[in-house]
Design a protein around this motif. Structure first.
Motif, PDB file in Angstrom:
ATOM      1  N   VAL A  30       0.836  -1.207   0.000  1.00  0.00           N
ATOM      2  CA  VAL A  30       0.000   0.000   0.000  1.00  0.00           C
ATOM      3  C   VAL A  30       0.863   1.246   0.000  1.00  0.00           C
ATOM      4  O   VAL A  30       0.626   2.201  -0.754  1.00  0.00           O
ATOM      5  CB  VAL A  30      -0.949   0.005   1.218  1.00  0.00           C
ATOM      6  CG1 VAL A  30      -1.635   1.369   1.372  1.00  0.00           C
ATOM      7  CG2 VAL A  30      -1.998  -1.096   1.077  1.00  0.00           C
ATOM      8  N   ARG A  31       1.904   1.252   0.835  1.00  0.00           N
ATOM      9  CA  ARG A  31       2.782   2.434   0.889  1.00  0.00           C
ATOM     10  C   ARG A  31       3.485   2.649  -0.444  1.00  0.00           C
ATOM     11  O   ARG A  31       3.581   3.782  -0.934  1.00  0.00           O
ATOM     12  CB  ARG A  31       3.823   2.276   2.003  1.00  0.00           C
ATOM     13  CG  ARG A  31       3.254   2.307   3.407  1.00  0.00           C
ATOM     14  CD  ARG A  31       4.344   2.544   4.438  1.00  0.00           C
ATOM     15  NE  ARG A  31       5.442   1.596   4.351  1.00  0.00           N
ATOM     16  CZ  ARG A  31       5.462   0.401   4.921  1.00  0.00           C
ATOM     17  NH1 ARG A  31       4.411   0.001   5.624  1.00  0.00           N
ATOM     18  NH2 ARG A  31       6.502  -0.405   4.801  1.00  0.00           N
ATOM     19  N   ASP A  32       4.002   1.565  -1.044  1.00  0.00           N
ATOM     20  CA  ASP A  32       4.689   1.691  -2.325  1.00  0.00           C
ATOM     21  C   ASP A  32       3.749   2.220  -3.406  1.00  0.00           C
ATOM     22  O   ASP A  32       4.111   3.119  -4.186  1.00  0.00           O
ATOM     23  CB  ASP A  32       5.260   0.340  -2.768  1.00  0.00           C
ATOM     24  CG  ASP A  32       6.458  -0.094  -1.934  1.00  0.00           C
ATOM     25  OD1 ASP A  32       7.021   0.764  -1.215  1.00  0.00           O
ATOM     26  OD2 ASP A  32       6.829  -1.277  -2.005  1.00  0.00           O
ATOM     27  N   ARG A  38      17.564  -0.225   2.861  1.00  0.00           N
ATOM     28  CA  ARG A  38      17.346   1.135   3.349  1.00  0.00           C
ATOM     29  C   ARG A  38      15.876   1.502   3.172  1.00  0.00           C
ATOM     30  O   ARG A  38      15.191   0.948   2.310  1.00  0.00           O
ATOM     31  CB  ARG A  38      18.223   2.147   2.596  1.00  0.00           C
ATOM     32  CG  ARG A  38      19.678   2.121   2.986  1.00  0.00           C
ATOM     33  CD  ARG A  38      20.465   3.222   2.258  1.00  0.00           C
ATOM     34  NE  ARG A  38      20.525   2.983   0.825  1.00  0.00           N
ATOM     35  CZ  ARG A  38      20.977   3.860  -0.066  1.00  0.00           C
ATOM     36  NH1 ARG A  38      21.383   5.069   0.345  1.00  0.00           N
ATOM     37  NH2 ARG A  38      21.014   3.556  -1.344  1.00  0.00           N
ATOM     38  N   LEU A  39      15.418   2.442   3.970  1.00  0.00           N
ATOM     39  CA  LEU A  39      14.035   2.892   3.864  1.00  0.00           C
ATOM     40  C   LEU A  39      13.837   3.749   2.616  1.00  0.00           C
ATOM     41  O   LEU A  39      14.736   4.475   2.200  1.00  0.00           O
ATOM     42  CB  LEU A  39      13.645   3.722   5.085  1.00  0.00           C
ATOM     43  CG  LEU A  39      13.657   3.061   6.454  1.00  0.00           C
ATOM     44  CD1 LEU A  39      13.322   4.082   7.530  1.00  0.00           C
ATOM     45  CD2 LEU A  39      12.682   1.891   6.511  1.00  0.00           C
ATOM     46  N   ASP A  40      12.645   3.652   2.039  1.00  0.00           N
ATOM     47  CA  ASP A  40      12.215   4.636   1.055  1.00  0.00           C
ATOM     48  C   ASP A  40      11.619   5.825   1.805  1.00  0.00           C
ATOM     49  O   ASP A  40      11.283   5.731   3.000  1.00  0.00           O
ATOM     50  CB  ASP A  40      11.168   4.039   0.118  1.00  0.00           C
ATOM     51  CG  ASP A  40      11.779   3.059  -0.875  1.00  0.00           C
ATOM     52  OD1 ASP A  40      12.605   3.498  -1.694  1.00  0.00           O
ATOM     53  OD2 ASP A  40      11.441   1.856  -0.805  1.00  0.00           O
ATOM     54  N   ALA A  98       6.188   4.428   8.396  1.00  0.00           N
ATOM     55  CA  ALA A  98       5.542   3.109   8.426  1.00  0.00           C
ATOM     56  C   ALA A  98       5.487   2.590   9.858  1.00  0.00           C
ATOM     57  O   ALA A  98       6.478   2.662  10.592  1.00  0.00           O
ATOM     58  CB  ALA A  98       6.317   2.128   7.552  1.00  0.00           C
ATOM     59  N   PRO A  99       4.353   2.038  10.290  1.00  0.00           N
ATOM     60  CA  PRO A  99       4.276   1.487  11.644  1.00  0.00           C
ATOM     61  C   PRO A  99       4.985   0.142  11.738  1.00  0.00           C
ATOM     62  O   PRO A  99       4.998  -0.635  10.782  1.00  0.00           O
ATOM     63  CB  PRO A  99       2.769   1.329  11.863  1.00  0.00           C
ATOM     64  CG  PRO A  99       2.213   1.124  10.486  1.00  0.00           C
ATOM     65  CD  PRO A  99       3.078   1.946   9.560  1.00  0.00           C
ATOM     66  N   VAL A 100       5.585  -0.131  12.874  1.00  0.00           N
ATOM     67  CA  VAL A 100       6.192  -1.433  13.147  1.00  0.00           C
ATOM     68  C   VAL A 100       5.759  -1.885  14.530  1.00  0.00           C
ATOM     69  O   VAL A 100       5.252  -1.098  15.326  1.00  0.00           O
ATOM     70  CB  VAL A 100       7.735  -1.389  13.056  1.00  0.00           C
ATOM     71  CG1 VAL A 100       8.190  -1.034  11.646  1.00  0.00           C
ATOM     72  CG2 VAL A 100       8.317  -0.403  14.067  1.00  0.00           C
ATOM     73  N   SER A 109      15.235   6.441  -1.474  1.00  0.00           N
ATOM     74  CA  SER A 109      14.442   7.203  -2.441  1.00  0.00           C
ATOM     75  C   SER A 109      13.977   8.493  -1.782  1.00  0.00           C
ATOM     76  O   SER A 109      13.973   8.615  -0.549  1.00  0.00           O
ATOM     77  CB  SER A 109      13.227   6.401  -2.928  1.00  0.00           C
ATOM     78  OG  SER A 109      12.296   6.198  -1.882  1.00  0.00           O
ATOM     79  N   TRP A 110      13.558   9.457  -2.620  1.00  0.00           N
ATOM     80  CA  TRP A 110      13.270  10.793  -2.128  1.00  0.00           C
ATOM     81  C   TRP A 110      11.915  11.263  -2.638  1.00  0.00           C
ATOM     82  O   TRP A 110      11.245  10.557  -3.396  1.00  0.00           O
ATOM     83  CB  TRP A 110      14.391  11.747  -2.552  1.00  0.00           C
ATOM     84  CG  TRP A 110      15.735  11.173  -2.220  1.00  0.00           C
ATOM     85  CD1 TRP A 110      16.590  10.526  -3.068  1.00  0.00           C
ATOM     86  CD2 TRP A 110      16.344  11.127  -0.926  1.00  0.00           C
ATOM     87  NE1 TRP A 110      17.703  10.083  -2.390  1.00  0.00           N
ATOM     88  CE2 TRP A 110      17.585  10.443  -1.067  1.00  0.00           C
ATOM     89  CE3 TRP A 110      15.997  11.588   0.334  1.00  0.00           C
ATOM     90  CZ2 TRP A 110      18.446  10.222  -0.003  1.00  0.00           C
ATOM     91  CZ3 TRP A 110      16.850  11.379   1.402  1.00  0.00           C
ATOM     92  CH2 TRP A 110      18.059  10.709   1.230  1.00  0.00           C
ATOM     93  N   HIS A 111      11.526  12.440  -2.230  1.00  0.00           N
ATOM     94  CA  HIS A 111      10.224  13.022  -2.592  1.00  0.00           C
ATOM     95  C   HIS A 111      10.489  14.344  -3.308  1.00  0.00           C
ATOM     96  O   HIS A 111      10.405  15.418  -2.704  1.00  0.00           O
ATOM     97  CB  HIS A 111       9.399  13.240  -1.320  1.00  0.00           C
ATOM     98  CG  HIS A 111       7.989  13.689  -1.544  1.00  0.00           C
ATOM     99  ND1 HIS A 111       7.469  14.003  -2.789  1.00  0.00           N
ATOM    100  CD2 HIS A 111       6.969  13.889  -0.658  1.00  0.00           C
ATOM    101  CE1 HIS A 111       6.209  14.366  -2.653  1.00  0.00           C
ATOM    102  NE2 HIS A 111       5.888  14.310  -1.380  1.00  0.00           N
ATOM    103  N   PRO A 112      10.815  14.305  -4.602  1.00  0.00           N
ATOM    104  CA  PRO A 112      11.202  15.525  -5.314  1.00  0.00           C
ATOM    105  C   PRO A 112      10.150  16.630  -5.284  1.00  0.00           C
ATOM    106  O   PRO A 112      10.481  17.811  -5.246  1.00  0.00           O
ATOM    107  CB  PRO A 112      11.428  15.032  -6.753  1.00  0.00           C
ATOM    108  CG  PRO A 112      11.721  13.576  -6.618  1.00  0.00           C
ATOM    109  CD  PRO A 112      10.903  13.114  -5.462  1.00  0.00           C
TER     110      PRO A 112
END
Length: 596
Positions: free
Chosen positions: A209-211, A295-297, A303-305, A497-500
């Motif tokens: 869902v997040r992806d 690594r995290l995106d 994201a909850p863990v 990854s980043w949020h341009p």
């Protein structure tokens, strides 16, 4: 048994009828007439001899009354616009109020100019009088600030032009965000999500869902990027031209003045943040391993863990917050109950609402209103506690003259983040399993990362954008490059990854009430972290000193606030370094739980 509360706020108690309210229209008409009358009176006074004490007292009283009423009106219209982005009548009211605000701003400029004409000895005698002694700091501040600005006639012209220029471009963000409509398949049906609803999916437990939403979110904002770039460039261009006319070289001059803090304090804070980032990188690396990633995106940071369990019901969240507040201050718990039972909170998850959350005060009604979209996530609970912290701050300044109630954004964020911490601490103490503790520690470290990584990225982007904007407008690609570079510097190699298009998606870059709507958040978070240390050391009696600190936030500089109420020097790195260490102290426990 848990009390049951409405998720829809009550605005009719303020003015009945929404944006078509005859009561609000009449209120606004009177406000407009009285503002015009005071402006004419101040214009007639001219720039001759220094005003007498009687006139100064009268103007001070009238201005504060008009400011309170205008605040009431702006808060009401802001709530209407937030609950329904298609309410064009509310948008029209916003423009009308901005015009009125410009007129009141002209009156304030003339008042400030009158203050500047008063000889020092006479001014000190006047502000020592009973009528204004409580706001002496603010009057001195206004007198000093006017000397940094253009003559009143030119400032008045700038304010009038800002309505359709500066503020108009800022309001254009609402039009842009209302265009965000993201198709989403759920339970076999496709529905269209608003920006607020879509944003909540970025902290969904499912990686898939997040992806999926991360890609859709970036694409949606890329589709609006040209419009957003126009707005952002025009906003910055207006500010820079005005600053140039005033002789200001540093774009940070105004936000620092507004936030009543020195450049030394700002630099000391960022020095403490940048020097203490290694634990947060370790936290994100441990979280990535837990999620099965190298690594995290960008969209994994929230994201909850751990054992989050099912959705947290709204009534359950209310009980948690009230109990947590009560462990520190009975008065704060009482305020929370008043907000829930009095329907101060708009939390329903529905289409048409703007994204994000806020708390706005109604000084005449003596209440606040809180806006958010509640879907049952731990982050939603934190947001709710955060906004209730703002509401408590407003309670603490009740009874002060309006000039003294106008505390700056940086100290405003102190009460809100302190309130979040109370909820987090209470939940962590009550956790019954390692999985629960892991989830709660993750939430705490998410906040630390938000204030120390994410907000720092915003600050780096915005300062560099303003420097580049001096040489001309920046296109979408240039803005994306600046944004990614800032994110990489702030997060280091912790993300893959980043949020341009973050610059397009974030409302705060388009705010016109407070320029540089970024560093005050980090200040408030770390300042509240230091306050929490004092509270632990002092015990139950500290809440009274805390209330006094909040009450004084509009009556002194942040440096004086730190010295008087906490005994610390905020313009030195030591305080901030210690605060960052405390904020990241949970990393070892988080790593240990991840390794089990």
């Amino acid at each position: 048994m848990t009390d049951s509360y409405s998720l829809i706020w009550d605005l009719d108690k303020i003015f009945s009828g929404g944006s078509e309210s005859p009561e609000f229209a009449a209120f606004s008409d009177v406000l407009e007439k009285e503002t015009g009358a005071l402006l004419a009176e101040l214009q007639a006074a001219g720039e001759g001899e220094a005003a007498k004490e009687e006139a100064l007292n009268d103007w001070t009283t009238k201005l504060q009354d008009l400011m309170a009423r205008l605040r009431e009106a702006f808060s009401y219209v802001g709530c209407l616009s937030a609950q329904n982005m298609e309410d064009r009548k509310a948008t029209a009211w916003t423009e009308k109020l901005q015009t009125l605000s410009a007129k009141l701003g002209q009156a304030l400029d003339l008042y400030d100019a009158a203050l500047a004409l008063i000889p020092d000895e006479r001014l000190e005698a006047w502000i020592a009088s009973e009528a204004v002694s409580e706001i002496a700091f603010v009057i001195r501040e206004r007198r000093d600030f006017v000397k940094e600005k253009l003559p009143p006639a030119l400032e008045a012209l700038a304010s009038e032009l800002a309505v359709d220029g500066y503020h108009g471009w800022g309001e254009n963000y609402q039009t842009i965000v209302s265009r965000i409509a993201i198709p989403w398949e759920e339970n076999g049906a496709v529905k269209t999500l608003s920006a607020g609803q879509a944003f909540n999916k970025l902290s969904h437990p499912s990686q898939q869902v997040r992806d999926e939403m991360g890609a859709k979110w970036e694409a949606a904002w890329a589709g609006q990027a040209d419009l957003a770039a126009d707005s952002l460039n025009r906003l910055a261009g207006f500010r820079l031209k005005l600053y140039q006319a005033r002789g200001w070289q540093d774009p940070l001059k105004e936000p620092l003045l507004i936030n009543r803090m020195s450049r030394d304090t700002l630099d000391a804070m960022w020095e403490g943040v940048s020097g203490g980032m290694e634990p947060l990188k370790r936290y994100m690396a441990a979280k990535a391993r837990l999620l099965g990633k190298e690594r995290l995106d960008w969209h994994d940071v929230s994201a909850p863990v751990g054992a989050e369990g099912g959705a947290i019901g709204y009534d359950e969240a209310a009980a948690l917050i009230k109990n947590a507040f009560g462990s520190f201050s009975p008065a704060q718990a009482k305020l929370a109950e008043r907000a829930f039972s009095g329907r101060w909170i708009e939390a329903e998850d529905r289409t048409g609402k703007r994204p994000g959350g806020f708390c706005t005060d109604f000084p005449l009604t003596g209440e606040t209103r809180i806006f958010m979209t509640y879907s049952g996530t731990p982050d939603n609970v934190s947001t709710l506690a955060h906004e209730l912290g703002h509401a408590y701050h407003d309670v603490c300044v009740d009874g002060l003259p309006q000039f003294g109630r106008n505390y700056a954004m940086n100290v405003a964020e102190t009460a809100s983040t302190f309130a979040e911490g109370l909820v987090s601490d209470a939940l962590l103490r009550a956790a019954g399993s390692d999985a629960e503790r892991l989830s709660l520690l993750d939430e705490r470290l998410q906040r630390a990362s938000a204030f120390c990584n994410n907000i720092r990225a915003r600050f780096l982007f915005e300062t560099r954008f303003y420097e580049a904007r001096k040489n001309g407008m920046l296109d979408v690609n240039a803005l994306n490059e600046l944004m990614v570079a800032a994110q990489k510097e702030a997060f280091g190699d912790a993300l893959s990854s980043w949020h341009p298009h973050f610059w397009a998606a974030k409302l705060h870059f388009y705010a016109t009430d407070v320029p540089f709507y970024n560093f005050p958040y980090t200040f408030g978070y770390l300042f509240s972290t230091g306050i929490a240390a004092v509270a632990e050391a002092e015990g139950p009696s500290f809440h009274e000193r805390y209330d006094r600190l909040l009450r004084d936030t509009g009556l002194m500089t942040v440096e004086e606030l730190g010295r008087r109420h906490l005994g610390v020097e905020l313009d030195k790195p030591a305080f901030w370094q210690a605060a960052v260490r405390r904020a990241t102290a949970d990393v070892e426990a988080f790593e240990a739980l991840c390794a089990r």
